[in-house]
Design an enzyme around this catalytic site. Structure first.
Site, PDB file in Angstrom:
ATOM      1  N   SER A  47       0.870  -1.183   0.000  1.00 44.55           N
ATOM      2  CA  SER A  47       0.000   0.000   0.000  1.00 44.55           C
ATOM      3  C   SER A  47       0.902   1.226   0.000  1.00 44.55           C
ATOM      4  O   SER A  47       1.849   1.310   0.795  1.00 44.55           O
ATOM      5  CB  SER A  47      -0.857   0.005   1.263  1.00 44.55           C
ATOM      6  OG  SER A  47      -1.309   1.328   1.519  1.00 44.55           O
ATOM      7  N   HIS A  77      -1.636  -1.847  -4.070  1.00 46.33           N
ATOM      8  CA  HIS A  77      -2.865  -1.631  -3.299  1.00 46.33           C
ATOM      9  C   HIS A  77      -3.076  -0.130  -3.106  1.00 46.33           C
ATOM     10  O   HIS A  77      -2.216   0.559  -2.546  1.00 46.33           O
ATOM     11  CB  HIS A  77      -2.717  -2.349  -1.952  1.00 46.33           C
ATOM     12  CG  HIS A  77      -3.909  -2.237  -1.070  1.00 46.33           C
ATOM     13  ND1 HIS A  77      -4.955  -3.136  -1.112  1.00 46.33           N
ATOM     14  CD2 HIS A  77      -4.237  -1.332  -0.109  1.00 46.33           C
ATOM     15  CE1 HIS A  77      -5.868  -2.804  -0.213  1.00 46.33           C
ATOM     16  NE2 HIS A  77      -5.459  -1.698   0.408  1.00 46.33           N
ATOM     17  N   ASP A 135      -5.226   2.830  -1.462  1.00 48.61           N
ATOM     18  CA  ASP A 135      -6.185   3.123  -0.397  1.00 48.61           C
ATOM     19  C   ASP A 135      -6.929   4.415  -0.695  1.00 48.61           C
ATOM     20  O   ASP A 135      -6.372   5.509  -0.579  1.00 48.61           O
ATOM     21  CB  ASP A 135      -5.453   3.214   0.947  1.00 48.61           C
ATOM     22  CG  ASP A 135      -5.072   1.839   1.441  1.00 48.61           C
ATOM     23  OD1 ASP A 135      -5.970   0.975   1.504  1.00 48.61           O
ATOM     24  OD2 ASP A 135      -3.885   1.611   1.743  1.00 48.61           O
ATOM     25  N   MET A 159      -9.739   6.925   0.284  1.00 47.88           N
ATOM     26  CA  MET A 159     -10.527   7.337   1.464  1.00 47.88           C
ATOM     27  C   MET A 159     -11.176   8.684   1.197  1.00 47.88           C
ATOM     28  O   MET A 159     -10.555   9.576   0.607  1.00 47.88           O
ATOM     29  CB  MET A 159      -9.593   7.447   2.674  1.00 47.88           C
ATOM     30  CG  MET A 159      -8.783   6.193   2.937  1.00 47.88           C
ATOM     31  SD  MET A 159      -7.826   6.364   4.446  1.00 47.88           S
ATOM     32  CE  MET A 159      -6.905   4.809   4.413  1.00 47.88           C
ATOM     33  N   HIS A 176      -8.877  -0.030  -3.270  1.00 46.58           N
ATOM     34  CA  HIS A 176      -9.619  -0.374  -2.040  1.00 46.58           C
ATOM     35  C   HIS A 176     -10.439   0.857  -1.658  1.00 46.58           C
ATOM     36  O   HIS A 176      -9.909   1.824  -1.113  1.00 46.58           O
ATOM     37  CB  HIS A 176      -8.599  -0.758  -0.950  1.00 46.58           C
ATOM     38  CG  HIS A 176      -9.207  -1.016   0.389  1.00 46.58           C
ATOM     39  ND1 HIS A 176      -8.465  -1.045   1.553  1.00 46.58           N
ATOM     40  CD2 HIS A 176     -10.491  -1.272   0.761  1.00 46.58           C
ATOM     41  CE1 HIS A 176      -9.262  -1.306   2.579  1.00 46.58           C
ATOM     42  NE2 HIS A 176     -10.494  -1.430   2.116  1.00 46.58           N
ATOM     43  N   MET A 219     -12.640   2.980   0.407  1.00 47.89           N
ATOM     44  CA  MET A 219     -13.182   3.224   1.751  1.00 47.89           C
ATOM     45  C   MET A 219     -13.963   4.531   1.658  1.00 47.89           C
ATOM     46  O   MET A 219     -13.507   5.589   2.114  1.00 47.89           O
ATOM     47  CB  MET A 219     -12.029   3.299   2.758  1.00 47.89           C
ATOM     48  CG  MET A 219     -11.373   1.943   2.992  1.00 47.89           C
ATOM     49  SD  MET A 219      -9.728   2.054   3.719  1.00 47.89           S
ATOM     50  CE  MET A 219      -8.759   2.312   2.225  1.00 47.89           C
ATOM     51  N   MET A 241     -10.241  -7.054   6.918  1.00 47.71           N
ATOM     52  CA  MET A 241      -9.496  -5.953   7.530  1.00 47.71           C
ATOM     53  C   MET A 241      -8.967  -6.413   8.890  1.00 47.71           C
ATOM     54  O   MET A 241      -9.727  -6.924   9.718  1.00 47.71           O
ATOM     55  CB  MET A 241     -10.391  -4.719   7.701  1.00 47.71           C
ATOM     56  CG  MET A 241     -10.920  -4.124   6.410  1.00 47.71           C
ATOM     57  SD  MET A 241      -9.648  -3.697   5.205  1.00 47.71           S
ATOM     58  CE  MET A 241      -8.692  -2.458   6.107  1.00 47.71           C
ATOM     59  N   PHE A 244      -6.290   4.530   8.497  1.00 54.22           N
ATOM     60  CA  PHE A 244      -4.910   4.987   8.639  1.00 54.22           C
ATOM     61  C   PHE A 244      -3.929   3.832   8.495  1.00 54.22           C
ATOM     62  O   PHE A 244      -4.262   2.700   8.844  1.00 54.22           O
ATOM     63  CB  PHE A 244      -4.707   5.638  10.021  1.00 54.22           C
ATOM     64  CG  PHE A 244      -5.646   6.783  10.245  1.00 54.22           C
ATOM     65  CD1 PHE A 244      -5.330   8.063   9.781  1.00 54.22           C
ATOM     66  CD2 PHE A 244      -6.871   6.592  10.876  1.00 54.22           C
ATOM     67  CE1 PHE A 244      -6.215   9.117   9.944  1.00 54.22           C
ATOM     68  CE2 PHE A 244      -7.770   7.643  11.053  1.00 54.22           C
ATOM     69  CZ  PHE A 244      -7.439   8.908  10.585  1.00 54.22           C
ATOM     70  N   ASP A 249      -5.496  -6.869   5.528  1.00 59.00           N
ATOM     71  CA  ASP A 249      -5.085  -5.487   5.338  1.00 59.00           C
ATOM     72  C   ASP A 249      -5.012  -4.763   6.675  1.00 59.00           C
ATOM     73  O   ASP A 249      -6.029  -4.563   7.332  1.00 59.00           O
ATOM     74  CB  ASP A 249      -6.110  -4.800   4.404  1.00 59.00           C
ATOM     75  CG  ASP A 249      -5.669  -3.408   3.997  1.00 59.00           C
ATOM     76  OD1 ASP A 249      -4.572  -2.979   4.377  1.00 59.00           O
ATOM     77  OD2 ASP A 249      -6.456  -2.745   3.282  1.00 59.00           O
ATOM     78  N   GLY A 250      -3.787  -4.397   7.046  1.00 61.36           N
ATOM     79  CA  GLY A 250      -3.585  -3.600   8.244  1.00 61.36           C
ATOM     80  C   GLY A 250      -2.731  -4.280   9.295  1.00 61.36           C
ATOM     81  O   GLY A 250      -2.989  -5.420   9.671  1.00 61.36           O
TER      82      GLY A 250
HETATM   83  C1  DX5 Z   1      -6.077   0.924   6.251  1.00 61.24           C
HETATM   84  C2  DX5 Z   1      -5.664   0.652   4.822  1.00 61.24           C
HETATM   85  C3  DX5 Z   1      -4.468  -0.215   4.720  1.00 61.24           C
HETATM   86  C4  DX5 Z   1      -3.277   0.325   5.431  1.00 61.24           C
HETATM   87  C5  DX5 Z   1      -2.152  -0.651   5.482  1.00 61.24           C
HETATM   88  O1  DX5 Z   1      -7.179   1.730   6.250  1.00 61.24           O
HETATM   89  O2  DX5 Z   1      -6.712   0.020   4.131  1.00 61.24           O
HETATM   90  O3  DX5 Z   1      -4.202  -0.575   3.397  1.00 61.24           O
HETATM   91  O4  DX5 Z   1      -2.844   1.522   4.914  1.00 61.24           O
HETATM   92  O5  DX5 Z   1      -1.123   0.000   6.146  1.00 61.24           O
HETATM   93  P1  DX5 Z   1      -0.241  -0.694   7.267  1.00 61.24           P
HETATM   94  O6  DX5 Z   1       0.423  -1.839   6.610  1.00 61.24           O
HETATM   95  O7  DX5 Z   1       0.673   0.407   7.653  1.00 61.24           O
HETATM   96  O8  DX5 Z   1      -1.154  -1.109   8.390  1.00 61.24           O
HETATM   97 ZN    ZN Z   2      -6.256  -0.922   2.171  1.00 56.52          ZN
END
Ligand code: DX5
Ligand code: ZN
Length: 219
Positions: free
Chosen positions: A8, A31, A33, A35, A64, A66, A135, A141, A173-174
Site C-alpha cells: 500500500s 494496493h 487506499d 478514502m 480499495h 473506503m 481488515m 490509517f 489489510d492492516g
Molecule cells: C487501512 C488501509 C491499509 C493500510 C495498510 O485503512 O486500508 O491498506 O494503509 O497499512 P499498514 O500496513 O501500515 O497497516
Molecule cells: Zn487498504
C-alpha cells in the site's frame, strides 16, 4: 500456496510516487487506499492520481474503496485503469448490485469486511469475487496495530472456501509485520497488504523477499 504481496502506498512519499513505485517492482499487486473523509476519517487520492500511476507501473492495481456511495466512483476508477475494485460490504445497501456494476465496468471485484463484520454477509456472493479482504485494523490509517481477533475469521473463511470449492483469494489489510504475516498465512490468508512494513523499511524489495520466505516456511 499462491502468495501475493500487495504494497500500500499510503505511507509512501506522495511527492515522489514514481520512485516509490520503482522500489516495489517485485510485488504482485499495487494496493491503492482510497478514502473519502466520510466512510473513514481520512482523505487520500482519487481517479486522476490513479490514472497517472497506471502509466508508471505494470503491476495490477487494486482500488480499495473506503468511501460512502461507492457506486458513484466505479466508472472513474475503472477508466483510470485498475484491474480490481474492492468495496466494503458496510458501505452499501446493495452489495450484489455493486459487484455486478464493477464487473460490467471491466474489473474484477473484491469485497472487504471490517474487523467487526461477520462472514455471513459473503454467503451469496462468493462466486462473484476474486478477493475477500479481511481488515485486520479498522480502516482509515496506516501504521495501526493488528487486531488478533480476526485470525479465527481467516481460518473460518479458508475452511469455507475450500469446502465449497471457491477459488477467490483471502486478503488481509492492516498491521502486517513479519510476525503477523506468519500468523495470517498460517490461518489461511494468501494476499498480504503491507504499507508501513514495506515503505518504512530501508530495503523495500528485500522486505518483499522476506515475506515470501515466511510464506514458504508456513506452506
Ligand atoms: C487501512 C488501509 C491499509 C493500510 C495498510 O485503512 O486500508 O491498506 O494503509 O497499512 P499498514 O500496513 O501500515 O497497516
Ligand atoms: Zn487498504
Amino acid at each position: 500456496m499462491n502468495l501475493q504481496i500487495a504494497p500500500s502506498i499510503l505511507n509512501a512519499n506522495f511527492a515522489d510516487l514514481r520512485s516509490e513505485l520503482a522500489k516495489i517492482n517485485e510485488a504482485d499487486w499495487l494496493h491503492l487506499d482510497i478514502m473519502d473523509g466520510h466512510f473513514v476519517p481520512n482523505l487520500t487520492f482519487g481517479p486522476p492520481v490513479v490514472a497517472m500511476l497506471r502509466s508508471v507501473t505494470t503491476l495490477p492495481m487494486d482500488a480499495h474503496l473506503m468511501v460512502d456511495n461507492p457506486e458513484e466512483l466505479i466508472p472513474a476508477f475503472a477508466e483510470a485503469g485498475v484491474e480490481r475494485i474492492t468495496v466494503h460490504v458496510e458501505s452499501t445497501k446493495h452489495i450484489h448490485r455493486l459487484i455486478q456494476q464493477i464487473k460490467a465496468a471491466g474489473c474484477s471485484a473484491g469485497v472487504a469486511l471490517n474487523p467487526g463484520t461477520p462472514l455471513d454477509s459473503l454467503d451469496y456472493i462468493l462466486s462473484e469475487l476474486s478477493l475477500v479482504m479481511l481488515m485486520t485494523v479498522n480502516p482509515g490509517f496506516g501504521g495501526q496495530k493488528f487486531i488478533p481477533e480476526v485470525l479465527p475469521k481467516i481460518s473460518l473463511l479458508r475452511g469455507k472456501l475450500d469446502k465449497e470449492g471457491f477459488s477467490c483469494d483471502i486478503g488481509v489489510d492492516g498491521g502486517i509485520n513479519l510476525e503477523t504475516a506468519r500468523e495470517v498465512i498460517k490461518a489461511g490468508a494468501n494476499h498480504l497488504v503491507a504499507g508501513t512494513l514495506i515503505y518504512k523499511a530501508t530495503d523495500p524489495a528485500g522486505m518483499i523477499k522476506k515475506l515470501r520466505v515466511i510464506a514458504q516456511g508456513e506452506a
